[in-house]
Design an enzyme around this catalytic site. Structure first.
Site, PDB file in Angstrom:
ATOM      1  N   ASP A  80      45.039 -32.518  21.348  1.00  0.00           N
ATOM      2  CA  ASP A  80      45.916 -33.667  21.068  1.00  0.00           C
ATOM      3  C   ASP A  80      47.397 -33.289  20.918  1.00  0.00           C
ATOM      4  O   ASP A  80      47.795 -32.700  19.909  1.00  0.00           O
ATOM      5  CB  ASP A  80      45.477 -34.386  19.788  1.00  0.00           C
ATOM      6  CG  ASP A  80      43.994 -34.779  19.797  1.00  0.00           C
ATOM      7  OD1 ASP A  80      43.176 -33.999  20.315  1.00  0.00           O
ATOM      8  OD2 ASP A  80      43.686 -35.857  19.267  1.00  0.00           O
ATOM      9  N   HIS A 109      43.365 -43.904  20.390  1.00  0.00           N
ATOM     10  CA  HIS A 109      44.713 -44.501  20.394  1.00  0.00           C
ATOM     11  C   HIS A 109      45.207 -44.861  21.797  1.00  0.00           C
ATOM     12  O   HIS A 109      46.398 -45.097  21.998  1.00  0.00           O
ATOM     13  CB  HIS A 109      45.712 -43.533  19.748  1.00  0.00           C
ATOM     14  CG  HIS A 109      45.432 -43.257  18.309  1.00  0.00           C
ATOM     15  ND1 HIS A 109      45.339 -44.244  17.354  1.00  0.00           N
ATOM     16  CD2 HIS A 109      45.203 -42.090  17.644  1.00  0.00           C
ATOM     17  CE1 HIS A 109      45.068 -43.703  16.169  1.00  0.00           C
ATOM     18  NE2 HIS A 109      44.976 -42.399  16.320  1.00  0.00           N
ATOM     19  N   HIS A 153      35.837 -36.555  22.159  1.00  0.00           N
ATOM     20  CA  HIS A 153      36.828 -36.990  21.171  1.00  0.00           C
ATOM     21  C   HIS A 153      36.087 -37.649  20.010  1.00  0.00           C
ATOM     22  O   HIS A 153      35.713 -38.819  20.073  1.00  0.00           O
ATOM     23  CB  HIS A 153      37.781 -37.972  21.859  1.00  0.00           C
ATOM     24  CG  HIS A 153      39.041 -38.206  21.124  1.00  0.00           C
ATOM     25  ND1 HIS A 153      40.097 -37.318  21.140  1.00  0.00           N
ATOM     26  CD2 HIS A 153      39.443 -39.241  20.354  1.00  0.00           C
ATOM     27  CE1 HIS A 153      41.096 -37.805  20.420  1.00  0.00           C
ATOM     28  NE2 HIS A 153      40.718 -38.963  19.922  1.00  0.00           N
ATOM     29  N   HIS A 181      40.404 -34.705  18.667  1.00  0.00           N
ATOM     30  CA  HIS A 181      40.550 -35.814  17.694  1.00  0.00           C
ATOM     31  C   HIS A 181      40.768 -35.355  16.265  1.00  0.00           C
ATOM     32  O   HIS A 181      41.561 -35.961  15.551  1.00  0.00           O
ATOM     33  CB  HIS A 181      39.368 -36.793  17.750  1.00  0.00           C
ATOM     34  CG  HIS A 181      39.429 -37.889  16.714  1.00  0.00           C
ATOM     35  ND1 HIS A 181      40.322 -38.934  16.815  1.00  0.00           N
ATOM     36  CD2 HIS A 181      38.734 -38.091  15.559  1.00  0.00           C
ATOM     37  CE1 HIS A 181      40.152 -39.736  15.758  1.00  0.00           C
ATOM     38  NE2 HIS A 181      39.215 -39.245  14.989  1.00  0.00           N
TER      39      HIS A 181
HETATM   40 FE   LIG Z   1      44.467 -37.286  17.971  1.00  0.00          FE
HETATM   41 FE   LIG Z   2      41.839 -39.587  18.210  1.00  0.00          FE
END
Ligand SMILES: [Fe+2]
Ligand SMILES: [Fe+2]
Length: 268
Positions: free
Chosen positions: A8, A68, A151, A176
């Site tokens: 991420d 997201h 994730h 995640h």
């Molecule tokens: Fe994230």
């Molecule tokens: Fe996430």
């Protein structure tokens, strides 16, 4: 073949560090393909088309997202048009985006990435196991090198997916939770696995957000804006070595590059 997968990417500090560090690291390591999860790249939540372009220009070939995904909605036309970026495959069929992203590696091998969301402590989504089966069937024999971005919040969800897909994909790599784990391994049948590759962003933070915002709010219950932190940017991920013909992974190793590590690399 050697693939780098980055966890991420968080905010402008994460994007800026990728732009500085990735070309230097790629020159040293000769990656054939680079994949990154960019769900937190714009303001800590979502991905704008501009940030997507910057990441692609920095050397990232394939992009995954996560819970997201639609926080910056102007990414939706990109999700429709661009085959280098995908949505979680266990989202509803009507959710914008494609089930996998596809690119050709430096050595000419086609590589696909599939994104899946876990179901523990997360918003309800379709079954990730059946979604993975469906997408693998659609890919068929034309793509042997398949990387799965799992994730998920729970390590159990990630291990279950690793065992569901072992021997069927090149790698199942967790994202995640933003904290790298030390459990990298190659599962039976040549599937590289790790619970979480860690985040690419500011590590002087709470999972990428400012400590002086998150901590008082947590203690006092008085809300504040959880802005993206800036200190100690790092690039975190995993490198997978695989056989391009069979798609089987031979090795996986963690990568964590900070400012000092970047300065120590041979600069071109
Ligand atoms: Fe994230
Ligand atoms: Fe996430």
């Amino acid at each position: 073949m050697r693939i780098l997968f980055l966890g991420d990417i968080v905010g402008q500090p994460g994007v800026a560090f990728v732009k500085r560090a990735l070309p230097v690291l790629t020159a040293c390591e000769a990656f054939d393909l680079v994949i990154a999860n960019a769900e937190n790249a714009s303001g800590g939540s979502g991905l704008t088309p501009g940030a997507y372009r910057q990441l692609r220009d920095a050397g990232i070939d394939l992009v995954t997202l996560g819970d997201h995904i639609y926080k910056k909605q102007d990414i939706i036309p990109v999700l429709h048009q661009d085959e280098r970026i995908c949505k979680p495959a266990n989202f509803p069929a009507d959710a914008p985006g494609r089930d996998f992203a596809l690119a050709t590696a430096r050595d000419g091998t086609p590589v696909a990435v599939i994104s899946l969301l876990g179901r523990t402590f997360m918003r309800p989504v379709d079954c990730p196991f059946r979604a993975a089966d469906r997408v693998l069937q659609a890919l068929g024999d034309r793509v042997r090198c398949v990387v799965v971005d799992m994730h998920a919040e729970a390590t159990g969800d990630k291990y279950l997916m690793g065992h569901h897909l072992k021997g069927r994909v090149s790698a199942v790599l967790g994202t995640h939770t933003h904290v790298p784990t030390a459990d990298e391994q190659v599962l039976a049948g040549g599937t590289a696995f790790i619970s979480d590759v860690g985040m690419t962003g500011p590590y002087d933070s709470v999972l990428g957000r400012r400590v002086d915002r998150v901590l008082p709010t947590t203690i006092t219950f008085v809300p504040s804006s959880f802005e993206v932190a800036t200190g100690d940017p790092r690039l975190a991920g995993a490198v997978i070595e695989l056989d391009a013909q069979t798609g089987r992974a031979a090795a996986i190793r963690r990568v964590m590059l900070d400012e000092a590590g970047l300065a120590a690399l041979p600069q071109r």
